[in-house]
Structures are given as C-alpha cells and as structure tokens.
Design an enzyme around this catalytic site. Structure first.
Site, PDB file in Angstrom:
ATOM      1  N   LYS A 108       0.858  -1.188   0.000  1.00 17.22           N
ATOM      2  CA  LYS A 108       0.000   0.000   0.000  1.00 17.22           C
ATOM      3  C   LYS A 108       0.892   1.234   0.000  1.00 17.22           C
ATOM      4  CE  LYS A 108      -1.216   2.789   2.786  1.00 17.22           C
ATOM      5  NZ  LYS A 108      -1.139   4.161   2.206  1.00 17.22           N
ATOM      6  N   GLU A 162       9.595   0.200  11.309  1.00 13.32           N
ATOM      7  CA  GLU A 162      10.768   1.075  11.199  1.00 13.32           C
ATOM      8  C   GLU A 162      10.229   2.492  11.294  1.00 13.32           C
ATOM      9  OE1 GLU A 162      13.177   3.665  10.408  1.00 13.32           O
ATOM     10  OE2 GLU A 162      12.794   3.140   8.312  1.00 13.32           O
ATOM     11  N   CYS A 168      14.508   9.643   8.107  1.00  7.67           N
ATOM     12  CA  CYS A 168      14.415   9.232   9.510  1.00  7.67           C
ATOM     13  C   CYS A 168      15.779   9.134  10.177  1.00  7.67           C
ATOM     14  CB  CYS A 168      13.672   7.896   9.625  1.00  7.67           C
ATOM     15  SG  CYS A 168      14.418   6.554   8.683  1.00  7.67           S
ATOM     16  N   GLU A 207      10.688  14.897  16.113  1.00  6.51           N
ATOM     17  CA  GLU A 207      11.148  14.745  14.731  1.00  6.51           C
ATOM     18  C   GLU A 207      10.468  15.784  13.856  1.00  6.51           C
ATOM     19  OE1 GLU A 207      12.163  11.031  11.837  1.00  6.51           O
ATOM     20  OE2 GLU A 207      10.160  11.044  12.711  1.00  6.51           O
TER      21      GLU A 207
END
Length: 484
Positions: free
Chosen positions: A178, A252, A286, A386
């Site tokens: 997806k 992750e 990331c 973040e």
C-alpha cells in the site's frame, strides 16, 4: 510520456478499481498535477488480500525451492538496473527529492538491496539439522510467514518498498503493497518490472491509498504480517492492532539522531558530512543527524561554520542537478516545518541561518529555508521531536560522558554518528549510545547488516540475514533416534 494510470495492480494483473476515486499526484515544486491514478478502496484491498491468500495457500510461489525464487528475483534485479534513471526521475517528480539524491540513493539503493538480499538468500540456512538434547537430531526450518502487508512512506518510497518486498518474495511470502498517496507512480513502475520478471500471478498487489485503506489492510484477517515504515505515532497504532490479533509485525519508525563532534574531530570534514547527513533528502529522512552535539568550548565557532555551510546550500527545482535541497513533499509538511522553526525561536534557541519565509527566487512550491539553531537545550521540542525538514539544532556538552547522556536523552534510537580523529575513542562512544545503527566519521546503511531502532524508533530489523528472517516462521521437526 504520461505518468497517468487507469488501473490498479491486483494479484499481479492490471485491474479496474472498485470505485472511481482518483489520486492526483501534485508536484511539490510547481504545485501542479503531474499524474492521476486510481485511489484504492477497502474493496480493492479485499481483492488484493484474497489474491495473495490464494497464491500463498494454493499457488506455486511458496512451494518453489529457494533457488527457483532467487532466479525470479535475479530477473527483477537485471530489469531494475536498466531503469534506474527513469525511477529516479519519477521519484523526484512525485515527491520533490533532489535529482542528485535520487540518482545517488532513491533509485540505486533499492537495486543494491535486491543484490544484497540475493547474496544472503543463497547462503541462508533455509533448513538445517542439529543434535538434539534428548538423543535425536532436530531439523529447523525457515518457512514463509504468509501474506505480508507492506506499507512504505513517501520520503524514500522505493527504498522502503523493496526493503520489505524483496525478503518477502525470497522467503516465499505473498505481498500486498500500500504505497503512500503522495507517491504511487514509482510503485506502479515497479509493478511493470515485476510482471516482466516473471513473478507469478497473485503474489504481489500494489494498491495506493490513504489511512483508512491502510488500516483496513492492517486489520485484515487474511494478512499474517505487517511491515511498516513511517511515523512513530502511526507505528504505535499499527503495533497495537497487530498485538490484539497476535499478528507478526515489524516497524521502522522515527528518529532524532545525534552527531557527536569530539574536540579532536576535523571540523571541515564533520561539517561536510553533516551537509549531507543532516539535511539529506531535504531533511525528510528518519536517519538524519539533526542534533549536533559540540563541546562548550567549540560550540560557537562550530555552529557558525555549520550555519554558513547549510545556509549556502542551493534550494530549488528538484529536477535541477545542481539543487541540494528541494521542497517538502506537501503543503502540510511545509507548514509543519515552519511551525517548528517558529517554535525554536519561541523556545529561545539562537537562529543562525534560515528561519521563516520563502527561499529567494522561489515563488511556487512547498519550500522552507534550511535552518540552523545554536544554543539549543536538549529539552526543547526542536531537540526532542522529529521535524522531518532541513532544520538542525546545535547543542553544547560539557564532556564526552555528557555528550553520550544528551544523545541518549531521546525517545528515539535509530541512528547516530561520532566525529573524531581517534577511531578507538569513536568506537567507545558508539558502544554507549543507545541506537540501532551508528557511524564513526560517516553514516551509511550496509545491506549486509541489520537496520532498525531502539526504543520508539521501531521493532524488528531490516537488511542482512536478520532482515530476511523477519519474513519466516521457525519450525522444529524432531527426528526419531535410530534404533540399535
């Protein structure tokens, strides 16, 4: 060449979607629609899972030998290598990654993954026998986990699709991918290659869609494992659903990585490294080294030099090969980064370069100015959360132990670096920082080694034999002791 598509890739064939819903892919640079593709619905997910379920339960793919599956994936590798330039251009067009980064990483790195996993699969202990504790031998088998839901993000779409798809295919799983709604185009290009490579029907489906479609896939009773890359908030949601269902899951997730600059480090080399590692992919990574830890004695001079370097990077059209920082993927992401820049100023951090406002000469596009803050306290939100944009925070430390404490003072634990002229001292720091990956005077992902995070940066590992094993179940077969 048009990038439009009018079908979904369901069960290895191009199929009419269940609804008339359309995803408009918008250029983050021009803000114009560059392609239209079908938007997957829950009914399309149902069809994709049904195809994957049938292919796993009854089809040839999981029953092939590892060598036979390796041959098919090797075909994919050859085909992929011939389309790297096209893949890089598609990714830069749909999500704004600078073409220099796409040519370096967005397209070649996925191909390198395929090759690395092929080598690992050839040596993998698919079935082995060991002496048992009760006098007879025990056979241990790695068997495919089943139907895999692979959910990648938009920032490195091919990289994160193939980190899931390739090990799943090699182990004999079937897969429903997806893609993020922002980046369906590269996924559909991959679908063309899968057909040409000879992946059997039913084995792979690609259905782009939003959160509702993604959650339907995660919850689907026909799915045996979910492999997700994305935000920690979404990862917590997915992990909770999989926990309720006792469904296998690998996550992750986010990062807030620290680059520790020791006093003996080569300042010019460290700054040159941080120009890439701090704001790679326009900061939408990331593993980006967004907290820069410098001793109090060197803080001001190092921060000023870093700000000069980051402030001098070229911002602009992602398809221009001289561009170093492109736009954010969407207007919402641009607004998110700008809110953090404003927050950093409100929190009392010293703005050295960048800040609010559109970069010079860019009248359209979701751009932000590359920004460096100095005098940052690690308790500030810009140091803890973040941001996912080209924003760096320089933080002072008292001594090496204090630097390690600050690096570890984070809910995340994905990556990090230390910069020093003494490799042994760097290795000592690496041992003490709580992250899943680390680098001494550099940072990279070696696809022969496991990648993943500690703490809120995720669960499980990708790459290496450990990443391949994530797509298997272990079966122990107890063998009768010989008579006599």
């Amino acid at each position: 060449m048009t990038l439009d598509r009018d079908a979904l890739f369901i069960g290895g064939t191009w199929s009419a979607p269940a609804t008339d819903a359309v995803l408009e892919v918008v250029s983050p640079h021009s803000e114009e629609v560059v392609a239209r593709v079908p938007e997957g619905s829950t009914a399309d997910i149902d069809a994709a899972v049904a195809a994957a379920r049938a292919a796993f339960d009854e089809g040839p793919w999981p029953r092939m030998s590892p060598a036979e599956r390796i041959d098919v994936v090797q075909n994919l590798s050859h085909l992929y290598a011939a389309r790297l330039e096209e893949m890089a251009t598609v990714i830069s067009t749909e999500m704004g990654s600078p073409i220099s980064f796409s040519n370096l990483a967005q397209a070649p790195a996925p191909w390198m993954q395929i090759e690395a996993f092929l080598g690992i699969a050839r040596e993998f202990p698919w079935e082995s026998t060991r002496p048992g504790a009760l006098g007879a031998d025990v056979m241990v088998r790695h068997e495919p986990v089943g139907v895999v839901a692979a959910i990648p993000p938009w920032n490195v779409p091919q990289f994160t699709i193939l980190s899931k798809l390739v090990p799943a295919l090699l182990t004999g799983c079937t897969v429903v991918v997806k893609p993020a709604p922002e980046t369906p185009l590269d996924a559909f290009l991959l679908a063309d290659l899968l057909v040409e490579a000879g992946v059997p029907e039913g084995v792979v489906s690609i259905v782009p869609g939003g959160r509702e479609v993604g959650e339907h896939l995660v919850r689907h009773p026909g799915v045996d494992k979910v492999a997700f890359t994305g935000s920690t908030a979404a990862g917590r949601r997915i992990g909770s659903i999989c926990g309720e269902q006792l469904k296998r899951v690998s996550l992750e997730l986010g990062g807030k990585s620290a680059a520790i600059i020791l006093d003996d480090a080569d300042e010019a080399a460290a700054i040159e490294g941080l120009k890439f590692l701090g704001v790679m992919n326009s900061g939408q990574a990331c593993v980006a080294q967004t907290r820069v830890l410098v001793s109090r004695e060197r803080h001001d001079s190092f921060a000023a030099a870093l700000a000069t370097a980051i402030g001098g990077m070229k911002v602009g059209d992602p398809l221009d090969p001289t561009t170093e920082i492109g736009p954010m993927v969407a207007q919402r992401q641009q607004e998110r980064v700008e809110k953090y820049i404003a927050l950093g100023q409100e929190e009392g951090a010293q703005l050295l370069t960048g800040g609010l406002g559109r970069p010079d000469g860019l009248d359209t596009g979701w751009y932000v100015r590359p920004t460096v803050f100095a005098g940052v306290d690690n308790r500030m939100r810009i140091a803890q959360e973040e941001i996912f944009g080209p924003v760096l925070s320089v933080i002072a430390y008292d001594d090496v132990a204090d630097a390690i404490r600050i690096a570890n003072d984070s809910e995340y634990g994905l990556a990090g670096t230390v910069w020093t002229s003494d490799p042994d001292a760097g290795l000592e720091v690496a041992r003490d920082v709580r992250t899943g990956t680390y680098g001494v005077n550099t940072y990279t992902m070696d696809f022969a080694a496991p990648f993943g995070g500690f703490k809120a940066s995720g669960v499980g590992r990708e790459f290496g034999p450990e990443g391949l094993a994530q797509y298997t179940e272990l079966k122990s077969v107890y063998l009768s002791a010989p008579e006599g």
